[in-house]
Design a protein around this motif. Structure first.
Motif, PDB file in Angstrom:
ATOM      1  N   VAL A  52       0.867  -1.174   0.000  1.00 38.73           N
ATOM      2  CA  VAL A  52       0.000   0.000   0.000  1.00 38.73           C
ATOM      3  C   VAL A  52       0.903   1.224   0.000  1.00 38.73           C
ATOM      4  O   VAL A  52       1.747   1.374   0.881  1.00 38.73           O
ATOM      5  CB  VAL A  52      -0.906   0.031   1.252  1.00 38.73           C
ATOM      6  N   THR A  53       0.748   2.069  -1.004  1.00 38.49           N
ATOM      7  CA  THR A  53       1.516   3.313  -1.038  1.00 38.49           C
ATOM      8  C   THR A  53       0.563   4.482  -0.809  1.00 38.49           C
ATOM      9  O   THR A  53      -0.610   4.415  -1.160  1.00 38.49           O
ATOM     10  CB  THR A  53       2.247   3.508  -2.380  1.00 38.49           C
ATOM     11  N   ILE A  54       1.091   5.535  -0.184  1.00 36.27           N
ATOM     12  CA  ILE A  54       0.297   6.735   0.080  1.00 36.27           C
ATOM     13  C   ILE A  54       1.125   7.960  -0.290  1.00 36.27           C
ATOM     14  O   ILE A  54       2.363   7.887  -0.347  1.00 36.27           O
ATOM     15  CB  ILE A  54      -0.161   6.816   1.553  1.00 36.27           C
ATOM     16  N   PRO A  55       0.481   9.095  -0.534  1.00 32.84           N
ATOM     17  CA  PRO A  55       1.233  10.310  -0.856  1.00 32.84           C
ATOM     18  C   PRO A  55       2.129  10.734   0.316  1.00 32.84           C
ATOM     19  O   PRO A  55       1.755  10.584   1.484  1.00 32.84           O
ATOM     20  CB  PRO A  55       0.146  11.364  -1.108  1.00 32.84           C
ATOM     21  N   GLU A  56       3.288  11.256   0.010  1.00 34.26           N
ATOM     22  CA  GLU A  56       4.219  11.695   1.043  1.00 34.26           C
ATOM     23  C   GLU A  56       3.619  12.770   1.946  1.00 34.26           C
ATOM     24  O   GLU A  56       3.969  12.873   3.118  1.00 34.26           O
ATOM     25  CB  GLU A  56       5.525  12.208   0.409  1.00 34.26           C
ATOM     26  N   THR A  57       2.715  13.569   1.415  1.00 35.87           N
ATOM     27  CA  THR A  57       2.095  14.629   2.208  1.00 35.87           C
ATOM     28  C   THR A  57       1.426  14.081   3.457  1.00 35.87           C
ATOM     29  O   THR A  57       1.477  14.706   4.510  1.00 35.87           O
ATOM     30  CB  THR A  57       1.037  15.379   1.366  1.00 35.87           C
ATOM     31  N   VAL A  58       0.794  12.913   3.357  1.00 31.48           N
ATOM     32  CA  VAL A  58       0.083  12.340   4.500  1.00 31.48           C
ATOM     33  C   VAL A  58       0.852  11.195   5.155  1.00 31.48           C
ATOM     34  O   VAL A  58       0.354  10.587   6.102  1.00 31.48           O
ATOM     35  CB  VAL A  58      -1.333  11.872   4.103  1.00 31.48           C
ATOM     36  N   ASN A  59       2.044  10.917   4.682  1.00 32.77           N
ATOM     37  CA  ASN A  59       2.847   9.820   5.208  1.00 32.77           C
ATOM     38  C   ASN A  59       3.631  10.290   6.439  1.00 32.77           C
ATOM     39  O   ASN A  59       4.841  10.430   6.407  1.00 32.77           O
ATOM     40  CB  ASN A  59       3.793   9.293   4.128  1.00 32.77           C
ATOM     41  N   ARG A  60       2.903  10.539   7.514  1.00 33.55           N
ATOM     42  CA  ARG A  60       3.489  11.057   8.758  1.00 33.55           C
ATOM     43  C   ARG A  60       2.544  10.710   9.901  1.00 33.55           C
ATOM     44  O   ARG A  60       1.377  10.405   9.670  1.00 33.55           O
ATOM     45  CB  ARG A  60       3.711  12.565   8.670  1.00 33.55           C
ATOM     46  N   PRO A  61       3.012  10.759  11.135  1.00 34.63           N
ATOM     47  CA  PRO A  61       2.128  10.428  12.263  1.00 34.63           C
ATOM     48  C   PRO A  61       0.989  11.424  12.444  1.00 34.63           C
ATOM     49  O   PRO A  61      -0.100  11.055  12.875  1.00 34.63           O
ATOM     50  CB  PRO A  61       3.056  10.461  13.478  1.00 34.63           C
ATOM     51  N   GLN A  62       1.217  12.692  12.130  1.00 33.63           N
ATOM     52  CA  GLN A  62       0.194  13.713  12.317  1.00 33.63           C
ATOM     53  C   GLN A  62      -0.880  13.595  11.235  1.00 33.63           C
ATOM     54  O   GLN A  62      -0.582  13.303  10.089  1.00 33.63           O
ATOM     55  CB  GLN A  62       0.796  15.125  12.249  1.00 33.63           C
ATOM     56  N   ILE A  63      -2.127  13.878  11.620  1.00 33.71           N
ATOM     57  CA  ILE A  63      -3.211  13.911  10.637  1.00 33.71           C
ATOM     58  C   ILE A  63      -3.088  15.228   9.869  1.00 33.71           C
ATOM     59  O   ILE A  63      -2.968  16.296  10.463  1.00 33.71           O
ATOM     60  CB  ILE A  63      -4.580  13.779  11.312  1.00 33.71           C
ATOM     61  N   VAL A  64      -3.090  15.117   8.554  1.00 29.26           N
ATOM     62  CA  VAL A  64      -2.937  16.283   7.678  1.00 29.26           C
ATOM     63  C   VAL A  64      -4.317  16.653   7.143  1.00 29.26           C
ATOM     64  O   VAL A  64      -5.039  15.792   6.621  1.00 29.26           O
ATOM     65  CB  VAL A  64      -1.967  15.978   6.514  1.00 29.26           C
TER      66      VAL A  64
END
Length: 195
Positions: A52-64
């Motif tokens: 499963v790949t996701i955009p780097e913008t949302v690939n972080r612990p914080q909810i964007v």
């Protein structure tokens, strides 16, 4: 006298800093859809969901969250409880287990018969959250049947409204969007020929 003044200043600074605590962080997870029903497949299905790949913008612990055109907010005190890509894979696998009426859907390939396993690849193109308004999930997926069957590709773009403020309604909207993606994938598995 200097030491008394220094001691007073240190006490004052300590008291001031002690009163400035950050709010505690809240942690969120995605959940499988509780209202899904089996599609009634005629054949048993063993499947692995991933990668499963996701955009780097949302690939972080914080909810964007999106706050405007080309502008996002990284919410330090609203966080994912686990990596978002893992959570998406887990939820889609759980949804597919219900839709395909199979307890053998997983994100981990533990089978000893790789030729008898369906593979589902998930590429999340957009995972956008606008608090109090809507969420958008745009997923390209590939379903590969066991053996040398031809891969079936598809794209699911889902918009779900968010009627209330806060993060819990936002996460619930993402759950509904991922359920719609899961239904599209299950339909592809159900209609794909097996070689």
């Amino acid at each position: 006298m200097k030491s008394a003044t220094a001691c007073f200043v240190m006490t004052l600074v300590g008291a001031t800093l002690g009163g400035c605590k950050s709010p505690p962080a809240s942690f969120y997870t995605l959940d499988p859809a509780p209202s899904l029903t089996s599609a009634g497949m005629a054949r048993p299905v063993v499947a692995v969901v991933g990668p499963v790949t996701i955009p780097e913008t949302v690939n972080r612990p914080q909810i964007v969250t999106r706050v405007g055109d080309g502008e996002v907010a990284i919410n330090e005190f609203a966080r994912w409880a686990q990596p978002l890509s893992s959570d998406i894979g887990r939820v889609i696998a759980a949804n597919l287990a219900v839709l395909l009426d199979s307890p053998q859907i997983s994100v981990y390939d533990a089978t000893h018969d790789p030729l008898g396993v369906w593979h589902v690849r998930i590429d999340v193109m957009r995972f956008e959250s606008v608090p109090g308004r809507d969420v958008t999930v745009d997923v390209q997926w590939v379903v590969r049947a066991p053996g040398k069957g031809r891969a079936v590709t598809g794209r699911s773009v889902v918009h779900e409204p968010v009627a209330e403020p806060g993060f819990a309604p936002l996460i619930a909207a993402h759950d509904r969007a991922l359920a719609a993606v899961s239904r599209d994938i299950a339909a592809a598995v159900d209609s794909a020929p097996v070689q």
